[in-house]
Motif scaffolding. Structure first.
Motif, PDB file in Angstrom:
ATOM      1  N   GLY A 147     -21.684  -8.810   7.627  1.00  0.00           N
ATOM      2  CA  GLY A 147     -23.086  -9.205   7.621  1.00  0.00           C
ATOM      3  C   GLY A 147     -23.251 -10.606   7.080  1.00  0.00           C
ATOM      4  O   GLY A 147     -22.280 -11.248   6.670  1.00  0.00           O
ATOM      5  N   PRO A 148     -24.470 -11.096   7.039  1.00  0.00           N
ATOM      6  CA  PRO A 148     -24.695 -12.473   6.620  1.00  0.00           C
ATOM      7  C   PRO A 148     -24.610 -12.695   5.108  1.00  0.00           C
ATOM      8  O   PRO A 148     -24.439 -13.819   4.663  1.00  0.00           O
ATOM      9  N   ASN A 149     -24.689 -11.648   4.334  1.00  0.00           N
ATOM     10  CA  ASN A 149     -24.681 -11.785   2.879  1.00  0.00           C
ATOM     11  C   ASN A 149     -23.280 -11.557   2.325  1.00  0.00           C
ATOM     12  O   ASN A 149     -22.456 -10.879   2.938  1.00  0.00           O
ATOM     13  N   VAL A 150     -23.029 -12.087   1.145  1.00  0.00           N
ATOM     14  CA  VAL A 150     -21.721 -11.963   0.514  1.00  0.00           C
ATOM     15  C   VAL A 150     -21.336 -10.497   0.321  1.00  0.00           C
ATOM     16  O   VAL A 150     -20.182 -10.109   0.487  1.00  0.00           O
ATOM     17  N   ALA A 151     -22.298  -9.662   0.003  1.00  0.00           N
ATOM     18  CA  ALA A 151     -22.023  -8.247  -0.258  1.00  0.00           C
ATOM     19  C   ALA A 151     -21.798  -7.440   1.020  1.00  0.00           C
ATOM     20  O   ALA A 151     -21.356  -6.302   0.949  1.00  0.00           O
ATOM     21  N   ASP A 152     -22.059  -8.023   2.165  1.00  0.00           N
ATOM     22  CA  ASP A 152     -21.905  -7.308   3.435  1.00  0.00           C
ATOM     23  C   ASP A 152     -20.465  -7.392   3.908  1.00  0.00           C
ATOM     24  O   ASP A 152     -20.129  -8.115   4.844  1.00  0.00           O
ATOM     25  N   ARG A 153     -19.597  -6.655   3.246  1.00  0.00           N
ATOM     26  CA  ARG A 153     -18.188  -6.665   3.633  1.00  0.00           C
ATOM     27  C   ARG A 153     -17.558  -5.315   3.348  1.00  0.00           C
ATOM     28  O   ARG A 153     -18.049  -4.552   2.517  1.00  0.00           O
ATOM     29  N   GLU A 154     -16.486  -5.071   4.059  1.00  0.00           N
ATOM     30  CA  GLU A 154     -15.768  -3.802   3.932  1.00  0.00           C
ATOM     31  C   GLU A 154     -14.314  -4.091   3.615  1.00  0.00           C
ATOM     32  O   GLU A 154     -13.740  -5.057   4.104  1.00  0.00           O
ATOM     33  N   ARG A 155     -13.693  -3.222   2.834  1.00  0.00           N
ATOM     34  CA  ARG A 155     -12.294  -3.384   2.430  1.00  0.00           C
ATOM     35  C   ARG A 155     -11.425  -2.360   3.137  1.00  0.00           C
ATOM     36  O   ARG A 155     -11.831  -1.213   3.306  1.00  0.00           O
ATOM     37  N   LEU A 156     -10.244  -2.792   3.537  1.00  0.00           N
ATOM     38  CA  LEU A 156      -9.318  -1.920   4.246  1.00  0.00           C
ATOM     39  C   LEU A 156      -7.975  -1.923   3.538  1.00  0.00           C
ATOM     40  O   LEU A 156      -7.487  -2.966   3.128  1.00  0.00           O
ATOM     41  N   TYR A 157      -7.406  -0.741   3.395  1.00  0.00           N
ATOM     42  CA  TYR A 157      -6.072  -0.598   2.834  1.00  0.00           C
ATOM     43  C   TYR A 157      -5.164  -0.009   3.905  1.00  0.00           C
ATOM     44  O   TYR A 157      -5.526   0.966   4.564  1.00  0.00           O
ATOM     45  N   LEU A 158      -3.993  -0.585   4.062  1.00  0.00           N
ATOM     46  CA  LEU A 158      -2.973  -0.051   4.971  1.00  0.00           C
ATOM     47  C   LEU A 158      -1.671   0.046   4.203  1.00  0.00           C
ATOM     48  O   LEU A 158      -1.116  -0.967   3.756  1.00  0.00           O
ATOM     49  N   ALA A 159      -1.180   1.239   4.035  1.00  0.00           N
ATOM     50  CA  ALA A 159       0.054   1.443   3.292  1.00  0.00           C
ATOM     51  C   ALA A 159       1.271   1.122   4.161  1.00  0.00           C
ATOM     52  O   ALA A 159       1.167   0.942   5.371  1.00  0.00           O
ATOM     53  N   THR A 160       2.408   1.061   3.520  1.00  0.00           N
ATOM     54  CA  THR A 160       3.670   0.858   4.229  1.00  0.00           C
ATOM     55  C   THR A 160       3.964   2.102   5.061  1.00  0.00           C
ATOM     56  O   THR A 160       3.863   3.217   4.573  1.00  0.00           O
ATOM     57  N   MET A 161       4.325   1.882   6.313  1.00  0.00           N
ATOM     58  CA  MET A 161       4.586   3.008   7.212  1.00  0.00           C
ATOM     59  C   MET A 161       6.048   3.033   7.653  1.00  0.00           C
ATOM     60  O   MET A 161       6.363   3.523   8.729  1.00  0.00           O
ATOM     61  N   SER A 162       6.947   2.537   6.826  1.00  0.00           N
ATOM     62  CA  SER A 162       8.366   2.572   7.171  1.00  0.00           C
ATOM     63  C   SER A 162       8.926   3.971   6.909  1.00  0.00           C
ATOM     64  O   SER A 162       8.294   4.798   6.238  1.00  0.00           O
ATOM     65  N   ALA A 163      10.106   4.234   7.444  1.00  0.00           N
ATOM     66  CA  ALA A 163      10.736   5.551   7.264  1.00  0.00           C
ATOM     67  C   ALA A 163      10.988   5.822   5.774  1.00  0.00           C
ATOM     68  O   ALA A 163      10.789   6.941   5.307  1.00  0.00           O
ATOM     69  N   ALA A 164      11.403   4.798   5.042  1.00  0.00           N
ATOM     70  CA  ALA A 164      11.654   4.982   3.617  1.00  0.00           C
ATOM     71  C   ALA A 164      10.365   5.314   2.863  1.00  0.00           C
ATOM     72  O   ALA A 164      10.346   6.204   2.012  1.00  0.00           O
ATOM     73  N   ALA A 165       9.289   4.615   3.201  1.00  0.00           N
ATOM     74  CA  ALA A 165       8.014   4.879   2.531  1.00  0.00           C
ATOM     75  C   ALA A 165       7.478   6.271   2.862  1.00  0.00           C
ATOM     76  O   ALA A 165       6.786   6.883   2.046  1.00  0.00           O
ATOM     77  N   LEU A 166       7.806   6.757   4.043  1.00  0.00           N
ATOM     78  CA  LEU A 166       7.361   8.088   4.462  1.00  0.00           C
ATOM     79  C   LEU A 166       8.356   9.188   4.063  1.00  0.00           C
ATOM     80  O   LEU A 166       8.173  10.352   4.415  1.00  0.00           O
ATOM     81  N   ASN A 167       9.407   8.822   3.350  1.00  0.00           N
ATOM     82  CA  ASN A 167      10.458   9.759   2.902  1.00  0.00           C
ATOM     83  C   ASN A 167      11.093  10.523   4.078  1.00  0.00           C
ATOM     84  O   ASN A 167      11.245  11.746   4.016  1.00  0.00           O
ATOM     85  N   LEU A 168      11.447   9.792   5.111  1.00  0.00           N
ATOM     86  CA  LEU A 168      12.094  10.437   6.266  1.00  0.00           C
ATOM     87  C   LEU A 168      13.593  10.433   6.103  1.00  0.00           C
ATOM     88  O   LEU A 168      14.214   9.514   5.730  1.00  0.00           O
TER      89      LEU A 168
END
Length: 168
Positions: A147-168
């Motif tokens: 949005g046009p205001n400073v507060a008009d924002r969204e945060r996104l988190y994406l974790a590591t999706m490697s085999a080690a991170a997923l304990n495969l």
């Protein structure tokens, strides 16, 4: 004329709205020169808001494209993980050694595919699934200005999706 100011779709409509504001400003302010200044200020303010909203729309569309691309990679990873799950259940039953070996070969290939996806998933050369945007690195999280205001924002988190991170 003289009604509430609604959304503005183009620059010519902006000047029409400014003309509508001008008579109202003249009656409350007094001098025609002061009214013109007030109308110009309103016009500039409205134009600034319009440009801010146009930029917010472009930012939101970019964020949507980013999320769709990320969703595609995650869907692909999910399919691989479902296959790994199904193979692991099949392998737990009493199977001949040769079949267990074939299952293990396929499992290893699927785990390698998870790592390949994790390392190659990107959006405009920005790696997506390598953990740079995870909750454990909040300073590096992804923000979308929606949005046009400073507060008009969204945060996104994406974790590591490697085999080690997923304990495969």
């Amino acid at each position: 004329m003289g009604g509430p100011i609604g959304p503005i779709n183009n620059h010519s409509e902006l000047s029409v709205k400014a003309q509508e504001v001008s008579p109202n400003a003249r009656t409350s302010v007094g001098s025609p020169a002061t009214a013109k200044v007030a109308a110009i200020e309103v016009t500039i303010s409205m134009k600034t808001k319009m440009l801010s909203l146009e930029r917010a729309i472009r930012n939101t569309n970019d964020a949507l494209t980013f999320l769709q691309k990320t969703d595609g990679y995650l869907s692909e990873s999910e399919e691989i993980l479902r296959r790994i799950y199904n193979l692991s259940i099949s392998g737990s039953s009493a199977l001949p050694q040769e079949e267990r070996h074939l299952l293990q070969v396929e499992l290893s290939e699927l785990v390698d595919e998870v790592d390949r996806l994790s390392s190659q998933a990107n959006y405009n050369r920005l790696p997506l699934l390598d953990g740079n945007f995870s909750r454990v690195k909040p300073k590096a999280s992804m923000w979308f200005q929606t949005g046009p205001n400073v507060a008009d924002r969204e945060r996104l988190y994406l974790a590591t999706m490697s085999a080690a991170a997923l304990n495969l």
